[in-house]
Design an enzyme around this catalytic site. Structure first.
Site, short mmCIF file in Angstrom:
data_model
loop_
_atom_site.label_atom_id
_atom_site.label_comp_id
_atom_site.label_asym_id
_atom_site.label_seq_id
_atom_site.Cartn_x
_atom_site.Cartn_y
_atom_site.Cartn_z
N ILE A 178 -3.70 4.68 0.15
CA ILE A 178 -4.35 4.70 1.45
C ILE A 178 -6.02 5.95 1.79
O ILE A 178 -6.71 6.02 3.07
CB ILE A 178 -3.57 5.27 2.71
CG1 ILE A 178 -2.56 5.27 2.76
CG2 ILE A 178 -4.25 5.65 3.75
CD1 ILE A 178 -0.74 4.98 2.86
N PHE A 191 0.25 -1.37 -0.06
CA PHE A 191 -0.11 -0.04 -0.07
C PHE A 191 0.97 1.09 0.60
O PHE A 191 1.75 1.70 0.60
CB PHE A 191 -1.36 0.07 1.74
CG PHE A 191 -0.24 0.03 3.02
CD1 PHE A 191 0.21 1.29 3.03
CD2 PHE A 191 0.06 -1.16 3.03
CE1 PHE A 191 0.76 1.42 4.09
CE2 PHE A 191 0.71 -1.03 4.38
CZ PHE A 191 1.06 0.04 4.82
N CYS A 192 -0.04 1.78 -0.62
CA CYS A 192 1.13 3.84 -0.69
C CYS A 192 -0.43 4.92 -0.22
O CYS A 192 -1.53 4.45 -0.25
CB CYS A 192 1.70 3.65 -1.33
SG CYS A 192 1.08 3.39 -3.56
N THR A 193 0.52 5.91 -0.85
CA THR A 193 0.01 6.82 -0.68
C THR A 193 -1.61 7.14 -1.43
O THR A 193 -3.03 7.20 -1.06
CB THR A 193 -0.05 8.56 -0.71
OG1 THR A 193 1.39 8.37 0.36
CG2 THR A 193 -0.55 9.37 -0.17
#
Length: 305
Positions: A208, A179-181
């Site tokens: 996210i 996952f990332c921003t």
């Protein structure tokens, strides 16, 4: 937020082959400026990536302009709101990559991991056979991450491949969730890991930000706040503005608790940079802070007059 001062913040990206990306820069910049939109958009042969802010009408107009290119007709974006303009000007930059991994052979348009919706994400990361990895930089992870996620402790995304090579094994880590921003780093990270022989690589669709927007706080496995690359610094559940601000000296995100530290001095230092400040650097920083305060005061005087 429904006031006249509300700014729409739109985070967008798409991996798509744009051999004429350089020719798109000037028309796009002119159009954004004409709409009063501010922010940064990156263009590269591999696609587009950016975050922009403006009025509802202005953002819709820019999205229409971008989607008028058939290659960007299905361009998606994530939307949040703020009362304070998060950007000072509009920039459109030409880059070799829209998110820098440093491996030009990695192409998410040809191979990418399995997307997982925010609604399905909790079940995935609660699976004991799944290794959950935060692909963001260390300073981002420190202010918030998912429960049980591993922190690669990278200073930049370029370091992620080395982390994978030295810490993960396709024969042992058979299921990986990334996952990332906003999702863009995971596109490349998952593509890279698949190329390294990892069999099952999943990533959070929309990142996210989409999770915080769609998953109720009472059901959330997110802990802390999410760092964002604009004046808001961080957001929380429902994409509400968070409580962090950036140290004026080093740019590290700091909390109200960090300000209690004896190493914190507004505009001069925080606990993360205090020990690296020589007397000479401190003197320069004090002068820089005084200059900044003068600029702010002059700007307020112009607004009043």
């Amino acid at each position: 937020m429904n006031s006249e001062n509300t700014q729409i913040v739109a985070a967008l990206y798409k991996f798509v082959k744009l051999p004429d990306f350089a020719q798109k820069r000037d028309p796009l910049l002119s159009y954004c400026q004409a709409q009063g939109v501010k922010g940064t958009i990156l263009l590269a042969q591999e696609g587009i990536n950016g975050t922009i802010a403006g009025s509802r009408q202005a953002i819709d107009s820019v999205l229409w302009f971008l989607r008028s290119d058939p290659r960007l007709a299905d361009l998606e974006y994530k939307e949040s709101y703020t009362e304070t303009p998060p950007f000072e000007r509009m920039k459109v930059r030409l880059k070799s990559e829209i998110v820098t991994l440093g491996l030009p052979e990695i192409d998410p348009t040809e191979k990418v991991g399995t997307y997982v919706s925010p609604q399905e994400w909790n079940d995935l990361i609660c699976d004991p056979e799944v290794t959950v990895i935060d692909t963001r930089n260390d300073y981002e992870v420190n202010i918030g991450t998912f429960q049980g996620a591993e922190n690669p402790q990278t200073g930049s995304f370029r370091e992620f491949p080395d982390y994978v090579v030295h810490n993960l094994d396709p024969t042992k880590h058979k299921k990986v969730a990334l996952f990332c921003t906003g999702g863009i780093r995971c596109e490349k990270a998952s593509s890279f890991m698949l190329a390294q022989g990892f069999a099952e690589v999943y990533h959070l669709k929309g990142g996210i930000l989409k999770y915080l927007e769609e998953v109720p706080a009472q059901e959330s496995l997110w802990q802390g706040e999410c760092f964002v690359f604009d004046e808001r610094v961080a957001v929380s559940h429902g994409l509400e503005e968070g409580s962090y601000e950036l140290c004026f000296c080093c740019g590290y995100p700091i909390s109200e608790e960090d300000k209690i530290s004896p190493k914190y001095e507004q505009g001069i230092s925080c606990a993360y940079c205090f020990d690296s400040l020589t007397e000479e650097k401190r003197a320069r920083q004090q002068e820089k802070w005084r200059h900044y305060q003068t600029q702010v005061a002059n700007s307020k005087n112009r607004d009043v007059s």
